[in-house]
Write an enzyme that holds these catalytic residues in place. Structure first.
Site, PDB file in Angstrom:
ATOM      1  N   LYS A 158     -44.251 -25.641  12.211  1.00 45.51           N
ATOM      2  CA  LYS A 158     -44.561 -24.230  12.475  1.00 45.51           C
ATOM      3  C   LYS A 158     -45.660 -23.742  11.539  1.00 45.51           C
ATOM      4  O   LYS A 158     -45.515 -23.796  10.322  1.00 45.51           O
ATOM      5  CB  LYS A 158     -43.304 -23.387  12.289  1.00 45.51           C
ATOM      6  CG  LYS A 158     -43.526 -21.883  12.370  1.00 45.51           C
ATOM      7  CD  LYS A 158     -42.242 -21.126  12.017  1.00 45.51           C
ATOM      8  CE  LYS A 158     -42.475 -19.639  11.911  1.00 45.51           C
ATOM      9  NZ  LYS A 158     -41.259 -18.913  11.463  1.00 45.51           N
ATOM     10  N   ASP A 179     -46.620 -13.677   8.842  1.00 44.47           N
ATOM     11  CA  ASP A 179     -45.671 -13.152   9.827  1.00 44.47           C
ATOM     12  C   ASP A 179     -45.245 -11.738   9.465  1.00 44.47           C
ATOM     13  O   ASP A 179     -44.440 -11.540   8.552  1.00 44.47           O
ATOM     14  CB  ASP A 179     -44.449 -14.070   9.923  1.00 44.47           C
ATOM     15  CG  ASP A 179     -43.471 -13.610  10.993  1.00 44.47           C
ATOM     16  OD1 ASP A 179     -43.884 -12.823  11.861  1.00 44.47           O
ATOM     17  OD2 ASP A 179     -42.313 -14.049  10.956  1.00 44.47           O
ATOM     18  N   LYS A 233     -41.110  -6.506  10.448  1.00 45.98           N
ATOM     19  CA  LYS A 233     -40.185  -6.760   9.355  1.00 45.98           C
ATOM     20  C   LYS A 233     -40.155  -5.576   8.388  1.00 45.98           C
ATOM     21  O   LYS A 233     -41.115  -4.799   8.325  1.00 45.98           O
ATOM     22  CB  LYS A 233     -40.632  -8.004   8.572  1.00 45.98           C
ATOM     23  CG  LYS A 233     -40.561  -9.309   9.326  1.00 45.98           C
ATOM     24  CD  LYS A 233     -41.105 -10.435   8.463  1.00 45.98           C
ATOM     25  CE  LYS A 233     -41.055 -11.770   9.192  1.00 45.98           C
ATOM     26  NZ  LYS A 233     -39.670 -12.245   9.360  1.00 45.98           N
ATOM     27  N   ASP A 236     -44.903 -18.822   5.825  1.00 48.97           N
ATOM     28  CA  ASP A 236     -44.338 -19.110   7.144  1.00 48.97           C
ATOM     29  C   ASP A 236     -45.061 -20.241   7.867  1.00 48.97           C
ATOM     30  O   ASP A 236     -44.719 -20.569   9.002  1.00 48.97           O
ATOM     31  CB  ASP A 236     -44.340 -17.840   8.009  1.00 48.97           C
ATOM     32  CG  ASP A 236     -43.154 -17.788   8.965  1.00 48.97           C
ATOM     33  OD1 ASP A 236     -42.167 -18.499   8.722  1.00 48.97           O
ATOM     34  OD2 ASP A 236     -43.218 -17.050   9.954  1.00 48.97           O
ATOM     35  N   ASP A 241     -40.226 -11.093  16.389  1.00 52.83           N
ATOM     36  CA  ASP A 241     -40.092 -11.739  15.082  1.00 52.83           C
ATOM     37  C   ASP A 241     -39.433 -13.104  15.189  1.00 52.83           C
ATOM     38  O   ASP A 241     -39.313 -13.813  14.199  1.00 52.83           O
ATOM     39  CB  ASP A 241     -39.310 -10.834  14.123  1.00 52.83           C
ATOM     40  CG  ASP A 241     -39.419 -11.285  12.679  1.00 52.83           C
ATOM     41  OD1 ASP A 241     -40.416 -11.957  12.343  1.00 52.83           O
ATOM     42  OD2 ASP A 241     -38.521 -10.972  11.887  1.00 52.83           O
ATOM     43  N   GLU A 246     -40.806 -15.624  16.579  1.00 51.78           N
ATOM     44  CA  GLU A 246     -42.045 -16.171  17.148  1.00 51.78           C
ATOM     45  C   GLU A 246     -42.235 -17.648  16.860  1.00 51.78           C
ATOM     46  O   GLU A 246     -42.921 -18.350  17.603  1.00 51.78           O
ATOM     47  CB  GLU A 246     -43.254 -15.384  16.627  1.00 51.78           C
ATOM     48  CG  GLU A 246     -43.800 -15.808  15.272  1.00 51.78           C
ATOM     49  CD  GLU A 246     -42.803 -15.679  14.119  1.00 51.78           C
ATOM     50  OE1 GLU A 246     -42.889 -16.479  13.179  1.00 51.78           O
ATOM     51  OE2 GLU A 246     -41.940 -14.782  14.160  1.00 51.78           O
ATOM     52  N   ARG A 295     -40.285 -20.194  17.096  1.00 50.41           N
ATOM     53  CA  ARG A 295     -39.770 -21.082  18.139  1.00 50.41           C
ATOM     54  C   ARG A 295     -40.667 -21.078  19.375  1.00 50.41           C
ATOM     55  O   ARG A 295     -40.688 -22.041  20.137  1.00 50.41           O
ATOM     56  CB  ARG A 295     -38.336 -20.684  18.487  1.00 50.41           C
ATOM     57  CG  ARG A 295     -38.180 -19.312  19.092  1.00 50.41           C
ATOM     58  CD  ARG A 295     -36.761 -18.777  18.979  1.00 50.41           C
ATOM     59  NE  ARG A 295     -36.425 -18.463  17.601  1.00 50.41           N
ATOM     60  CZ  ARG A 295     -35.219 -18.043  17.198  1.00 50.41           C
ATOM     61  NH1 ARG A 295     -34.238 -17.889  18.084  1.00 50.41           N
ATOM     62  NH2 ARG A 295     -34.978 -17.788  15.936  1.00 50.41           N
TER      63      ARG A 295
END
Length: 519
Positions: free
Chosen positions: A283, A288, A295, A306, A365, A367, A369
């Site tokens: 990933k 993020d 968030k 991230d 959030d 995202e 996956r």
């Protein structure tokens, strides 16, 4: 810092072997073992720790002087202890540093790795350091490798964005020598492998520690391309137009809210006669915010990490090439920045992932996956024997396992194999289930899948269950969630610096080596 500067950056001390102290050595590092019950110690009768100094390095008089000094300092040999004392005149160094290893019956390779890291972290400003810690292990070659990795990673520093105003007055030791009985061919080979492994971890740390205003998807892709090309890998980079044309709906959807468009990078190590083929997916969310499902502001700065999974797989495939492993390895690395804007995807949008599965985005959030799903389908088109994906995927990982223990999910046999190897190398992955009843919670009202469940239970397991939908049948698969372990927000410890840790690079290298040996 340009891509060339990034590649040329020194990330740790030079590590070599020695069989004796030299007059220009600066510091001798010795190990301490906690005393067994009933051991007699100093003249006062208190038990004292056992010195690990290597064979015939010090005479009895010098050992007694060291033991007396350490007793005066209250040394016990407990793991994590570090004590300094002036070197006796019989030694050609100015300083002796003693590091605790714990009990003699409980010393592990990772304990040696941690002790070496503690030692080197404590020696800013030192010149040449000689380490005796490899003498503490049951397997001398494994202990040597652990000491080398710990020393290199303990010396890791990331000061690229400090001006002269706040730059450290001293630096980590430039060179560390590991004391060995003889510089055998086997010892040299194990050292070379350990240094390549440690350099891969440090490279992943650098990627993670580079701030997100610098490491946008395009820059991350360029640095990965340059590092891969330098290692002799085949490299392919898809820009935002190629991603849109290719149907990579997850990557495009996540990246469309940012002015800095997404990328997909593929790096391939292709030996002539591979024992097996392995796909790696990581990933790569370079920052993020959570997107429209934004968030909280507190600790959002930590979301620079991230892309820790992407950093790890890029570093791992480079290490595979440098180690000349007889395993075909391809890293498929999606990169995007998740931002809220007028063009960002919304909760309720439906994406068509690469390969055709549709996903209702209930939470922007979740995202990671979405971009992993695209990359997993693309990676499976190569028909690999094994697939490992890794990601800073869920806060639920930390709720379940804390900040230092990765969760490992996937097909049962390969999941357990990956977790066992992770524990052997000190990254401590733990096997976790994917209960079948969680699948129903991912049903969507309008699409094939929803990207989150309608409850807060088993979030790490539900995320893995989502990813499972995109893994091709027959592929041995492991998903490694490193949301906490990839980024250390507390004080440094052992060989782990604050910030990017490089987890799970060593796990994945160990898996590749195991596959090369056993298939």
């Amino acid at each position: 810092m340009s891509s060339n500067d990034f590649l040329d950056r020194s990330r740790g001390p030079r590590i070599d072997l020695t069989t004796a102290l030299a007059k220009d050595d600066d510091v001798l590092v010795i190990g301490l073992l906690t005393p067994a019950n009933g051991d007699s110690g100093t003249a006062e009768g208190a038990s004292s720790p056992t010195l690990v100094t290597g064979e015939d390095l010090v005479d009895d008089e010098t050992a007694e002087a060291l033991a007396a000094g350490l007793h005066a300092l209250g040394a016990t040999g407990a793991a994590g202890e570090v004590h300094r004392l002036p070197a006796p005149s019989s030694l050609p160094v100015r300083l002796v540093l003693a590091v605790g290893l714990g009990g003699a019956d409980a010393v592990t390779d990772d304990g040696i790795r941690q002790a070496a890291g503690n030692a080197v972290r404590a020696l800013d400003g030192a010149g040449t350091v000689v380490l005796t810690l490899a003498a503490a292990g049951e397997d001398p070659q494994a202990a040597l490798a652990a000491a080398a990795e710990g020393a290199y990673l303990g010396g890791y520093r990331f000061d690229e964005f400090r001006s002269a105003k706040s730059a450290p007055a001293t630096s980590a030791p430039a060179a560390v020598s590991l004391l060995v009985p003889a510089k055998t061919k086997e010892a040299k080979a194990r050292l070379a492998q350990a240094v390549i492994t440690a350099e891969a971890v440090a490279l992943a740390r650098d990627f993670v520690n580079t701030p997100p205003n610098v490491l946008c998807p395009a820059e991350f892709a360029e640095r990965a391309r340059a590092a891969g090309a330098a290692a002799g890998l085949d490299v392919e980079v898809l820009d935002e137009q190629a991603l849109a044309d290719g149907g990579y709906g997850g990557i495009v959807g996540v990246g469309q809210g940012s002015s800095r468009p997404p990328r997909l990078v593929r790096l391939s190590h292709r030996p002539a006669k591979p024992a097996a083929s392995v796909a790696l997916v990581g990933k790569g969310i370079t920052f993020d915010t959570g997107g429209i499902s934004i968030k909280p502001a507190a600790n959002m700065d930590q979301m620079t990490s991230d892309m820790g999974g992407a950093a790890a797989v890029v570093a791992t495939v480079i290490a595979a090439a440098r180690l000349n492993l007889p395993v075909a390895v391809t890293a498929t690395v999606p990169m995007a920045e998740n931002m809220p804007s007028a063009t960002a995807q919304r909760p309720g949008d439906v994406l068509t992932q690469y390969g055709g599965i549709t996903v209702e985005v209930l939470n922007t959030d979740a995202e990671g996956r979405l971009i992993l799903a695209d990359a997993i389908v693309r990676a499976c088109e190569d028909e690999p024997d094994y697939l490992i994906d890794t990601a800073t995927l869920t806060g639920a990982q930390m709720v379940a396992l804390g900040t230092r223990t990765p969760g490992v999910m996937g097909t049962t046999e390969f999941r357990d194999r990956v977790a066992a190897l992770s524990q052997q190398v000190g990254e401590n992955g733990w096997p976790m289930p994917m209960p079948p009843e969680l699948r129903a919670d991912l049903n969507s009202r309008v699409a094939d899948l929803a990207n989150v469940t309608n409850n807060r239970w088993g979030g790490m397991l539900a995320a893995a269950t989502f990813l499972k939908e995109f893994v091709a049948d027959g592929v041995a698969w492991a998903h490694v969630d490193v949301a906490g372990p990839a980024f250390n927000t507390s004080a440094p410890w052992g060989y782990t610096a604050k910030g990017g840790t490089g987890v799970p690079v060593r796990t994945m290298i160990a898996v590749l080596q195991d596959i090369a040996e056993h298939g």
